[in-house]
Design an enzyme around this catalytic site. Structure first.
Site, mmCIF file in Angstrom:
data_model
loop_
_atom_site.group_PDB
_atom_site.id
_atom_site.type_symbol
_atom_site.label_atom_id
_atom_site.label_comp_id
_atom_site.label_asym_id
_atom_site.label_seq_id
_atom_site.Cartn_x
_atom_site.Cartn_y
_atom_site.Cartn_z
ATOM 1 N N HIS A 65 -52.617 -11.806 26.461
ATOM 2 C CA HIS A 65 -52.694 -13.014 25.619
ATOM 3 C C HIS A 65 -54.138 -13.428 25.389
ATOM 4 O O HIS A 65 -54.803 -13.953 26.279
ATOM 5 C CB HIS A 65 -51.930 -14.160 26.294
ATOM 6 N N HIS A 67 -56.926 -14.826 21.964
ATOM 7 C CA HIS A 67 -57.126 -15.166 20.548
ATOM 8 C C HIS A 67 -58.462 -14.556 20.134
ATOM 9 O O HIS A 67 -59.512 -15.162 20.347
ATOM 10 C CB HIS A 67 -57.164 -16.688 20.365
ATOM 11 N N GLN A 160 -50.969 -21.403 13.921
ATOM 12 C CA GLN A 160 -51.626 -22.405 14.765
ATOM 13 C C GLN A 160 -51.296 -23.842 14.381
ATOM 14 O O GLN A 160 -51.158 -24.706 15.238
ATOM 15 C CB GLN A 160 -53.154 -22.196 14.734
ATOM 16 N N HIS A 218 -46.184 -19.548 21.501
ATOM 17 C CA HIS A 218 -46.890 -20.568 22.289
ATOM 18 C C HIS A 218 -45.871 -21.681 22.512
ATOM 19 O O HIS A 218 -45.411 -22.302 21.541
ATOM 20 C CB HIS A 218 -48.078 -21.131 21.502
ATOM 21 N N GLU A 221 -47.074 -26.055 25.456
ATOM 22 C CA GLU A 221 -48.431 -26.086 26.020
ATOM 23 C C GLU A 221 -48.937 -27.524 25.967
ATOM 24 O O GLU A 221 -49.758 -27.904 25.138
ATOM 25 C CB GLU A 221 -49.373 -25.151 25.254
ATOM 26 N N ASP A 317 -56.693 -15.636 27.343
ATOM 27 C CA ASP A 317 -56.499 -16.630 26.283
ATOM 28 C C ASP A 317 -57.725 -16.784 25.379
ATOM 29 O O ASP A 317 -57.608 -16.674 24.169
ATOM 30 C CB ASP A 317 -56.061 -17.977 26.865
#
Ligand code: 17E
Ligand code: FE2
Length: 423
Positions: A65, A67, A160, A218, A221, A317
């Site tokens: 995971h 980005h 996102q 996701h 979170e 992440d």
């Protein structure tokens, strides 16, 4: 010239290296890009030999995971002063107006090289697809093709800003799948309402079935104990039977649920058999920001999920982005933080944290058929400057050699320190 049995022969490898398992060293024979033999001593000649000197030889790290599209943008256009997820999303919203193909490709390639030198050969990257030109997605898909001889990159279409927060976002997500994203993502806790969040999870499952893609959402979170989209993912996984193809990332609210609800939920998760990813480096800093004291850790119930036999991996992440300004891509840093934040300090628990950055990640990425140090699998392996998993995590040792698809890709030499004794 007579044909050699092996193109590369790695001598004196310590394969599993836990205290419970055999300490006997083995040789590993590689022909083309495959492991063709593993035995205490391989006699046949090889084109090249490499002496592992009794060091721990492991399957590569799996970054399950990250980005990559936002990596290396920390401070652009400004620093995240509140340290929250939401300020990060807002800063990235500004930065993503200025994306170009060249910008995203250069940053992505720089990180992939940095990861490979640290033994990471499998990466799943989320890519923001709530940007009208899908520049980041196109960049990642191009890089994926360009690096495929040494790095295995999976791309997640990640909305996102939410699938339903703007009229065009739903179509952009689908377009990303048409372009070739491997995985469908979502962000139900950031949709405008609870109902939109539920609807978004259903839509992700529909798209995954329609386009035959994996799912990585996701999910929850946030420290809000009322954020309960994990149960929706579990229900969809139970009904569709997609379990092992589905991943719930972050799920930090699970750390805030009351125990009665958590107990019931764990039973549903057992039925669902989905994968989980925790990101301890990032969530220990992003979460708990609205708490005074006591301050929550904001990490999902890693130990309990693992104890139930569910598949949990750890991800990095972020690397130097609006959510987290630190990081080098080293998965041993991630495992080290996981040991602390999840209190996985028992002897087998520390080894389990190593699995969370290797084989468990491979399972999450649905790679297990060709992952691991076994004859007839692709020769992807790393030689660590460590004696076993515990030693590797404790000292966060360097990865001395990285072998990707049968070829030596990188070598790192340990730094040396001399005791000078006030001379
Ligand atoms: N976006 C998000 O929603 N959550 C994160 N942890 C990051 C980006 C890094
Ligand atoms: Fe993330």
């Amino acid at each position: 010239m007579p044909l050699k049995a092996y193109d590369l022969l790695i001598r004196h490898s310590k394969l599993l290296g836990t205290t419970q398992l055999t300490e006997q060293l083995v040789d590993i024979g590689i022909k083309d890009d495959l492991i063709v033999a593993i035995a205490p001593t391989l006699e046949e000649p090889a084109a090249t030999e490499l002496d592992a000197q009794g060091l721990f030889v492991s399957p590569p790290f799996v970054e399950s995971h990250i980005h990559l599209d936002s990596a290396l943008t920390a401070g652009e256009p400004h620093w995240n002063e509140s340290g929250t997820l939401f300020e990060g999303i807002q800063i990235w919203g500004e930065r993503k107006q200025n994306l170009t193909l060249a910008d995203v490709k250069a940053r992505t390639l720089a990180i992939l090289k940095q990861q490979a030198t640290q033994g990471v050969l499998f990466v799943r990257s989320h890519v923001d697809v709530s940007e009208p030109q899908l520049i980041a997605l196109r960049a990642l898909l191009e890089v994926k093709e360009e690096v495929k001889d040494w790095m295995n990159l999976q791309v997640v279409a990640f909305p996102q800003d939410g699938i339903y927060s703007k009229p065009e976002n739903e179509a952009l997500l689908e377009k990303a799948l048409e372009f070739g994203a491997d995985v469908v993502g979502g962000i139900p806790h950031y949709e405008l309402t609870r109902e939109d969040g539920v609807r978004s999870v259903h839509r992700v499952f529909e798209l995954a079935q329609q386009y035959d893609r994996l799912i990585d959402i996701h999910c929850d979170e946030i420290d809000d104990e009322q954020s309960r989209f994990l149960e929706v993912i579990a229900a969809c996984a139970i009904r569709t039977g997609l379990g092992s193809r589905v991943t719930a990332s972050h799920t930090t609210a699970f750390g805030s649920y009351n125990n009665a609800y958590a107990y019931k939920l764990i039973g549903f998760l057992q039925r669902a058999q989905i994968n989980f990813i925790a990101n301890p480096l990032i969530n220990i800093t992003l979460q708990g920001r609205t708490d005074t004291y006591p301050k929550r850790r904001g990490v999902t119930r890693v130990k309990e999920l693992w104890q139930q036999g569910l598949n949990v991996s750890f991800g990095h992440d972020c690397i130097q982005d609006p959510w987290y300004s630190l990081g080098t891509g080293n998965m041993l840093d991630v495992a080290f933080m996981g040991v602390h934040v999840c209190q996985m300090t028992g002897r087998t628990e520390i080894d389990a944290c190593y699995e969370m950055v290797t084989s468990n990640g491979a399972k999450t990425l649905n790679l297990q058929a060709d992952y691991g140090l076994e004859v007839s699998k692709t020769a992807n392996l790393i030689i660590l400057d460590a004696s076993d998993r515990y030693d590797a995590i404790r000292r966060r040792t360097i990865v001395r050699d990285v072998i990707s698809q049968g070829k030596l890709l990188t070598r790192t030499t340990p730094g040396t320190t001399e005791w000078l004794g006030f001379q």
